[in-house]
Design an enzyme around this catalytic site. Structure first.
Site, mmCIF file in Angstrom:
data_model
loop_
_atom_site.group_PDB
_atom_site.id
_atom_site.type_symbol
_atom_site.label_atom_id
_atom_site.label_comp_id
_atom_site.label_asym_id
_atom_site.label_seq_id
_atom_site.Cartn_x
_atom_site.Cartn_y
_atom_site.Cartn_z
ATOM 1 N N ASN A 6 -9.392 -3.174 -37.652
ATOM 2 C CA ASN A 6 -9.926 -2.291 -36.616
ATOM 3 C C ASN A 6 -11.156 -2.962 -36.024
ATOM 4 O O ASN A 6 -12.188 -3.034 -36.672
ATOM 5 C CB ASN A 6 -10.279 -0.926 -37.233
ATOM 6 C CG ASN A 6 -10.962 -0.012 -36.230
ATOM 7 O OD1 ASN A 6 -10.980 -0.297 -35.028
ATOM 8 N ND2 ASN A 6 -11.510 1.083 -36.725
ATOM 9 N N LYS A 8 -13.000 -1.986 -33.567
ATOM 10 C CA LYS A 8 -14.015 -1.069 -33.019
ATOM 11 C C LYS A 8 -14.487 -1.587 -31.660
ATOM 12 O O LYS A 8 -13.658 -2.053 -30.878
ATOM 13 C CB LYS A 8 -15.152 -0.896 -34.038
ATOM 14 C CG LYS A 8 -14.617 -0.493 -35.420
ATOM 15 C CD LYS A 8 -15.659 -0.077 -36.418
ATOM 16 C CE LYS A 8 -14.992 0.291 -37.732
ATOM 17 N NZ LYS A 8 -15.933 0.825 -38.732
ATOM 18 N N HIS A 91 -10.092 8.235 -36.371
ATOM 19 C CA HIS A 91 -11.082 7.485 -37.154
ATOM 20 C C HIS A 91 -12.344 8.329 -37.306
ATOM 21 O O HIS A 91 -12.694 9.093 -36.407
ATOM 22 C CB HIS A 91 -11.394 6.158 -36.454
ATOM 23 C CG HIS A 91 -12.203 5.236 -37.293
ATOM 24 N ND1 HIS A 91 -13.571 5.365 -37.420
ATOM 25 C CD2 HIS A 91 -11.848 4.202 -38.077
ATOM 26 C CE1 HIS A 91 -14.009 4.425 -38.236
ATOM 27 N NE2 HIS A 91 -12.984 3.705 -38.657
ATOM 28 N N GLU A 93 -15.316 7.660 -36.925
ATOM 29 C CA GLU A 93 -16.267 7.504 -35.815
ATOM 30 C C GLU A 93 -15.850 8.364 -34.621
ATOM 31 O O GLU A 93 -16.698 8.896 -33.904
ATOM 32 C CB GLU A 93 -16.380 6.010 -35.447
ATOM 33 C CG GLU A 93 -17.170 5.245 -36.509
ATOM 34 C CD GLU A 93 -16.729 3.814 -36.744
ATOM 35 O OE1 GLU A 93 -16.062 3.224 -35.879
ATOM 36 O OE2 GLU A 93 -17.051 3.287 -37.830
ATOM 37 N N GLU A 161 -10.377 6.602 -45.557
ATOM 38 C CA GLU A 161 -11.622 5.884 -45.331
ATOM 39 C C GLU A 161 -12.798 6.792 -45.678
ATOM 40 O O GLU A 161 -13.261 7.576 -44.823
ATOM 41 C CB GLU A 161 -11.729 5.447 -43.863
ATOM 42 C CG GLU A 161 -10.611 4.529 -43.424
ATOM 43 C CD GLU A 161 -11.029 3.639 -42.250
ATOM 44 O OE1 GLU A 161 -10.900 2.417 -42.388
ATOM 45 O OE2 GLU A 161 -11.498 4.167 -41.236
ATOM 46 N N GLY A 167 -18.794 0.421 -43.310
ATOM 47 C CA GLY A 167 -19.890 -0.365 -42.760
ATOM 48 C C GLY A 167 -21.140 -0.376 -43.618
ATOM 49 O O GLY A 167 -22.206 -0.799 -43.177
ATOM 50 N N SER A 197 -15.505 -1.055 -46.161
ATOM 51 C CA SER A 197 -16.099 -2.254 -46.745
ATOM 52 C C SER A 197 -15.105 -3.102 -47.537
ATOM 53 O O SER A 197 -15.460 -3.692 -48.565
ATOM 54 C CB SER A 197 -17.318 -1.892 -47.613
ATOM 55 O OG SER A 197 -18.321 -1.274 -46.816
HETATM 56 P P1 13P Z 1 -15.787 -1.631 -42.571
HETATM 57 O O1 13P Z 1 -14.679 -2.462 -43.149
HETATM 58 O O2 13P Z 1 -16.682 -2.396 -41.642
HETATM 59 O O3 13P Z 1 -16.518 -0.853 -43.619
HETATM 60 O O4 13P Z 1 -15.078 -0.538 -41.607
HETATM 61 C C1 13P Z 1 -14.025 0.201 -42.119
HETATM 62 C C2 13P Z 1 -13.390 0.949 -41.010
HETATM 63 O O5 13P Z 1 -13.963 1.863 -40.462
HETATM 64 C C3 13P Z 1 -12.051 0.512 -40.568
HETATM 65 O O6 13P Z 1 -11.483 1.447 -39.711
#
Ligand code: 13P
Length: 242
Positions: A6, A8, A91, A93, A161, A167, A197
């Protein structure tokens, strides 16, 4: 076993094209599915860069309507026209920063699947919910909303997740991931990815858990070397699971 990156809000078309070409040359997709999820404007470049490879290109969201007054949104038919194979939906976010609810997530999942897209629907608890002993309740509610809308659809994937692991460099312990995945599978029996992560260093132990069917990778998916190493871990885990 599905390893999805992903991106982002990273990589415009130029970078997406060169990354996709480099990735296609760096990964062996025998025994593992690989997907990248660029921003909308970079989808065409990523598709071109992956031509001739088995790497799938997915969007990061999809709207439920075919057309209409929905500024900033993109429909499933539009994604299909570009040649995109699927989309991430819900997601954390999107849920936390852009007002997505279990209801809007379910509508997007339903429309995407109906149009023939593969959908990765994301769920996961906050740290406060975990500390408050609400993991099961939250996951049952989030996964239940998707299950009620579409059931165990063949093109549906769930991504677990935990928000506190995204992150942050703080990964769920393999046992925590396994426990959550087993709970999710009891509600909806579809492939379940872990996200939060995931790195080359921790991928194998996470992917080796019995109910972990892949990974949704953020930061470590932005470099070819680290993402390719996670794909290799996916191949190794898939081989031992048989
Ligand atoms: P990270 O791998 O940067 O923690 O992000 C995970 C994520 O949100 C994947 O959709």
């Amino acid at each position: 076993m599905l390893i999805a990156g992903n991106w982002k809000l990273f990589k415009g078309p130029g970078e997406a094209g060169s990354f996709a070409r480099a990735l296609a040359g760096a990964v062996d997709t025998a025994g593992v599915e690989v997907a990248i999820c660029p921003p909308y404007v970079s989808l065409a470049a990523a598709l071109e860069g992956t031509t001739g490879s088995d790497i799938q290109v997915l969007a990061q969201s999809v709207h439920w309507a075919e057309t209409g007054a929905f500024t900033g949104e993109v429909s499933a038919a539009m994604l299909k026209e570009v040649g995109v194979a699927g989309a991430i939906v819900g997601h954390s976010e999107r849920r936390q920063l852009f007002g997505e609810t279990d209801e809007t997530v379910a509508r997007r999942v339903e429309a995407g699947l109906a149009a023939g897209l593969r959908i990765i629907a994301c769920v996961g608890e906050t740290l406060a919910e975990r500390d408050g002993g609400q993991v099961e309740e939250v996951l049952r509610r989030q996964v239940g909303a998707v299950a009620a809308a579409v059931g165990a659809h063949a093109q549906l994937v769930i991504a677990y997740e935990p928000i506190w692991a995204i992150g942050t460099g703080r990964t769920a312990a393999p046992e925590q991931a396994q426990e959550a995945h087993a709970l999710i599978r009891a509600v909806l029996d579809v492939p379940i990815l872990y996200g939060g992560s995931v790195k080359a260093e921790n991928a194998l132990v996470l992917l080796s858990q019995p109910d972990v069917d892949g990974a949704l990778v953020g930061g470590a998916a932005l470099e070819v070397d680290s993402f390719a190493a996670i794909v290799e871990a996916g191949r190794a885990a898939a081989a031992t699971k048989g």
